[in-house]
Design an enzyme around this catalytic site. Structure first.
Site, PDB file in Angstrom:
ATOM      1  N   LYS A   7      18.822  -9.338  -3.491  1.00 36.76           N
ATOM      2  CA  LYS A   7      20.252  -9.175  -3.200  1.00 36.76           C
ATOM      3  C   LYS A   7      21.086  -9.979  -4.207  1.00 36.76           C
ATOM      4  O   LYS A   7      22.120  -9.511  -4.684  1.00 36.76           O
ATOM      5  CB  LYS A   7      20.564  -9.623  -1.762  1.00 36.76           C
ATOM      6  CG  LYS A   7      20.061  -8.609  -0.729  1.00 36.76           C
ATOM      7  CD  LYS A   7      20.084  -9.117   0.708  1.00 36.76           C
ATOM      8  CE  LYS A   7      19.350  -8.116   1.595  1.00 36.76           C
ATOM      9  NZ  LYS A   7      19.232  -8.495   2.998  1.00 36.76           N
TER      10      LYS A   7
ATOM     11  N   GLN B  23      19.950 -13.308   6.980  1.00 33.62           N
ATOM     12  CA  GLN B  23      18.706 -12.566   6.801  1.00 33.62           C
ATOM     13  C   GLN B  23      17.864 -12.645   8.079  1.00 33.62           C
ATOM     14  O   GLN B  23      17.689 -13.719   8.642  1.00 33.62           O
ATOM     15  CB  GLN B  23      17.929 -13.161   5.615  1.00 33.62           C
ATOM     16  CG  GLN B  23      16.686 -12.395   5.240  1.00 33.62           C
ATOM     17  CD  GLN B  23      16.985 -11.016   4.634  1.00 33.62           C
ATOM     18  OE1 GLN B  23      17.925 -10.852   3.867  1.00 33.62           O
ATOM     19  NE2 GLN B  23      16.195 -10.023   5.013  1.00 33.62           N
TER      20      GLN B  23
ATOM     21  N   ASP C  85      26.222  -6.224   7.216  1.00 38.55           N
ATOM     22  CA  ASP C  85      25.051  -5.535   7.772  1.00 38.55           C
ATOM     23  C   ASP C  85      25.397  -4.748   9.040  1.00 38.55           C
ATOM     24  O   ASP C  85      24.543  -4.071   9.610  1.00 38.55           O
ATOM     25  CB  ASP C  85      23.938  -6.551   8.113  1.00 38.55           C
ATOM     26  CG  ASP C  85      23.072  -6.867   6.890  1.00 38.55           C
ATOM     27  OD1 ASP C  85      23.127  -6.103   5.910  1.00 38.55           O
ATOM     28  OD2 ASP C  85      22.342  -7.878   6.934  1.00 38.55           O
TER      29      ASP C  85
END
Ligand code: NAP
Length: 277
Positions: free
Chosen positions: A44, A88, A111
């Protein structure tokens, strides 16, 4: 369906938008030292560097108390240099993952995992949606796969893949079936699919005899093995499917590229250039 080349085009477009919008920041939070998570975070950051997004890498030890993780997320929510923010997953066992994911400011939640964004998706008013289902929809659109009126079957029902995938297909007017580990006679459902999206994590679960001739098959699954990365779809499915995504080179690169696009969207929300609903 070639996710790699489409992802390259998406990145090129994002780089142009960064040049237009100016400084854009994505903050990532990694708690612990899960090796796969470290790889994903590394990728990322590399992707952000390529398109000119500033990426801020926050790492906390595995035994960090929940209050400290929440305090960091809260601080990033208020940080004006941070447009997008992600934690994450999976987080270490002692942490309440749902509570941590819910702490992100909805406008920064790239997300799409806060209850706010999941609720908007359920209502058919998308704001931030996970990059994987967005990447799948982009691939289907690029290859002009008809969705409205099609029978779509999604295998897997996680909050990050299966559920948002099913809701995006439903919003695009497919007739959607969701299968999971308790589904009986999986093949009966998959054989019905015009569009089959599989996100399970069991190598080669879907075999040729489970797919209708001429179907479109999207393989989200990634399992690391000694033979390399394996998808959920057996390569023999290529004999019957009209369209199939490879692993690697299909959904994976699209997920990475769409996260960059979501960060641009977050920057627009934060600057008031796009209304956040
Ligand atoms: P997950 O949270 O473990 O969910 C897996 C889902 O598969 C669950 O809903 C589970 O059902 C279902 N399932 C398990 N065994 C099954 C079976 N035999 N038949 C039908 N359904 C079954 O995993 P995830 O986070 O959604 O990820 C799924 C896969 O996608 C993994 O391989 C992951 O690495 C990959 N992934 C890829 C990308 C990408 O960019 N390509 C992004 C994210 C994830 P229950 O709900 O009943 O347990």
């Amino acid at each position: 369906m070639d996710g790699k080349s489409l992802a390259a085009r998406v990145r090129e477009h994002v780089a142009g938008e960064v040049a237009e919008l100016g400084e854009i920041g994505l903050a990532t939070v990694l708690v612990g030292d899960d090796p796969a998570s470290e790889v994903y975070i590394g990728l990322k950051h590399r992707d952000c560097a390529e398109v000119g997004i500033s990426a801020f890498d926050h790492r906390l030890p595995a035994d960090t108390p929940e209050a400290d993780v929440l305090a960091l997320v809260e601080r990033l929510n208020g940080d004006v240099t941070v447009d997008g923010l992600l934690v994450q997953t999976p987080v270490p066992q002692h942490l309440d993952e749902a509570r941590i994911l819910a702490a992100a400011a909805p406008g920064k939640d790239v997300d799409g995992l806060t209850p706010h964004n999941q609720g908007l998706l359920l209502l058919g008013r998308q704001a931030h949606v996970g990059a994987t289902p967005l990447g799948v929809m982009r691939l289907l659109s690029e290859y002009r796969i008809p969705i409205a009126g099609a029978r779509a079957v999604v295998v897997g029902r996680s909050p990050i893949v299966g559920k948002p995938m099913a809701l995006l297909l439903l919003a695009a007017n497919a007739t959607v079936t969701i299968c999971h580990s308790r589904t009986q006679d999986l093949a009966r459902h998959t054989l019905d699919a015009d569009v089959l999206v599989v996100g399970v994590g069991q190598p080669h679960l879907i075999t040729e005899d489970m797919v209708r001739v001429g179907a479109t098959v999207v393989d989200v699954g990634i399992t690391r093995t000694d033979e390399g990365l394996l998808g959920d779809v057996d390569p023999g499915v290529a004999e019957v499917a009209a369209f199939l995504t490879p692993v690697p080179g299909g959904v994976g690169p699209m997920t990475r590229a769409l996260l960059l696009e979501s960060t641009i969207r977050a920057a627009r929300y934060r600057r008031g250039l796009l209304p956040f609903s």
